[in-house]
Design a protein around this motif. Structure first.
Motif, PDB file in Angstrom:
ATOM      1  N   LYS A  25       0.848  -1.192   0.000  1.00 47.62           N
ATOM      2  CA  LYS A  25       0.000   0.000   0.000  1.00 47.62           C
ATOM      3  C   LYS A  25       0.882   1.241   0.000  1.00 47.62           C
ATOM      4  O   LYS A  25       1.729   1.410   0.862  1.00 47.62           O
ATOM      5  N   LYS A  26       0.698   2.098  -0.987  1.00 46.61           N
ATOM      6  CA  LYS A  26       1.488   3.311  -1.086  1.00 46.61           C
ATOM      7  C   LYS A  26       0.914   4.348  -0.130  1.00 46.61           C
ATOM      8  O   LYS A  26      -0.276   4.641  -0.162  1.00 46.61           O
ATOM      9  N   THR A  27       1.761   4.883   0.733  1.00 46.73           N
ATOM     10  CA  THR A  27       1.310   5.896   1.679  1.00 46.73           C
ATOM     11  C   THR A  27       1.938   7.234   1.311  1.00 46.73           C
ATOM     12  O   THR A  27       3.028   7.303   0.765  1.00 46.73           O
ATOM     13  N   ASN A  28       1.232   8.284   1.624  1.00 51.69           N
ATOM     14  CA  ASN A  28       1.747   9.624   1.426  1.00 51.69           C
ATOM     15  C   ASN A  28       1.216  10.505   2.542  1.00 51.69           C
ATOM     16  O   ASN A  28       0.517  10.052   3.442  1.00 51.69           O
ATOM     17  N   LEU A  29       1.522  11.770   2.477  1.00 49.01           N
ATOM     18  CA  LEU A  29       1.117  12.701   3.521  1.00 49.01           C
ATOM     19  C   LEU A  29      -0.402  12.788   3.650  1.00 49.01           C
ATOM     20  O   LEU A  29      -0.938  12.840   4.752  1.00 49.01           O
ATOM     21  N   PHE A  30      -1.101  12.743   2.540  1.00 45.87           N
ATOM     22  CA  PHE A  30      -2.548  12.910   2.575  1.00 45.87           C
ATOM     23  C   PHE A  30      -3.272  11.667   3.091  1.00 45.87           C
ATOM     24  O   PHE A  30      -4.422  11.755   3.507  1.00 45.87           O
ATOM     25  N   SER A  31      -2.613  10.526   3.088  1.00 44.70           N
ATOM     26  CA  SER A  31      -3.270   9.327   3.600  1.00 44.70           C
ATOM     27  C   SER A  31      -3.536   9.449   5.106  1.00 44.70           C
ATOM     28  O   SER A  31      -4.434   8.803   5.633  1.00 44.70           O
ATOM     29  N   TYR A  32      -2.771  10.295   5.793  1.00 40.42           N
ATOM     30  CA  TYR A  32      -2.998  10.523   7.225  1.00 40.42           C
ATOM     31  C   TYR A  32      -4.349  11.210   7.457  1.00 40.42           C
ATOM     32  O   TYR A  32      -4.966  11.027   8.488  1.00 40.42           O
ATOM     33  N   TYR A  33      -4.792  11.994   6.502  1.00 42.10           N
ATOM     34  CA  TYR A  33      -6.028  12.758   6.638  1.00 42.10           C
ATOM     35  C   TYR A  33      -7.217  12.087   5.980  1.00 42.10           C
ATOM     36  O   TYR A  33      -8.248  12.719   5.795  1.00 42.10           O
ATOM     37  N   GLN A  34      -7.105  10.833   5.637  1.00 43.23           N
ATOM     38  CA  GLN A  34      -8.220  10.115   5.042  1.00 43.23           C
ATOM     39  C   GLN A  34      -8.956   9.311   6.100  1.00 43.23           C
ATOM     40  O   GLN A  34      -8.357   8.765   7.018  1.00 43.23           O
ATOM     41  N   THR A  35     -10.251   9.237   5.942  1.00 41.83           N
ATOM     42  CA  THR A  35     -11.063   8.390   6.803  1.00 41.83           C
ATOM     43  C   THR A  35     -10.955   6.958   6.290  1.00 41.83           C
ATOM     44  O   THR A  35     -10.480   6.724   5.182  1.00 41.83           O
ATOM     45  N   ASP A  37     -13.069   5.088   5.046  1.00 43.80           N
ATOM     46  CA  ASP A  37     -13.802   4.870   3.797  1.00 43.80           C
ATOM     47  C   ASP A  37     -13.219   5.652   2.615  1.00 43.80           C
ATOM     48  O   ASP A  37     -13.780   5.635   1.528  1.00 43.80           O
ATOM     49  N   GLY A  38     -12.089   6.350   2.821  1.00 41.46           N
ATOM     50  CA  GLY A  38     -11.418   7.045   1.725  1.00 41.46           C
ATOM     51  C   GLY A  38     -11.741   8.518   1.617  1.00 41.46           C
ATOM     52  O   GLY A  38     -11.206   9.200   0.756  1.00 41.46           O
ATOM     53  N   GLY A  39     -12.627   9.026   2.480  1.00 44.12           N
ATOM     54  CA  GLY A  39     -12.969  10.446   2.449  1.00 44.12           C
ATOM     55  C   GLY A  39     -11.900  11.283   3.139  1.00 44.12           C
ATOM     56  O   GLY A  39     -10.895  10.778   3.620  1.00 44.12           O
TER      57      GLY A  39
END
Length: 70
Positions: A25-35, A37-39
């Motif tokens: 799974k590719k993670t980035n800075l914005f993945s921290y701010y995802q719920t 369900d992907g929102g």
């Protein structure tokens, strides 16, 4: 290399390799701010922005004095 040298373990526990990221799974800075369900989690973004402002309000006077040389 030094056969008679004693081994001393590090004074801190070893860090786990790879962190908590899921394999493949590719993670980035914005993945921290995802719920889950992907929102987008706006409460978490707001909390982070408030923490950054608080930090800058504390550090700014020190940096100003340092940069001005007074």
């Amino acid at each position: 290399m030094f056969p008679n040298r004693r081994y001393f373990p590090p004074p801190y526990p070893p860090r786990p390799q790879g962190g908590n990221a899921q394999p493949g799974k590719k993670t980035n800075l914005f993945s921290y701010y995802q719920t889950p369900d992907g929102g987008i989690d706006f409460k978490k973004i707001d909390g982070t922005a408030k923490q950054m402002k608080k930090l800058m309000d504390q550090v700014s006077p020190v940096l100003t004095k340092f940069l001005n040389g007074k």
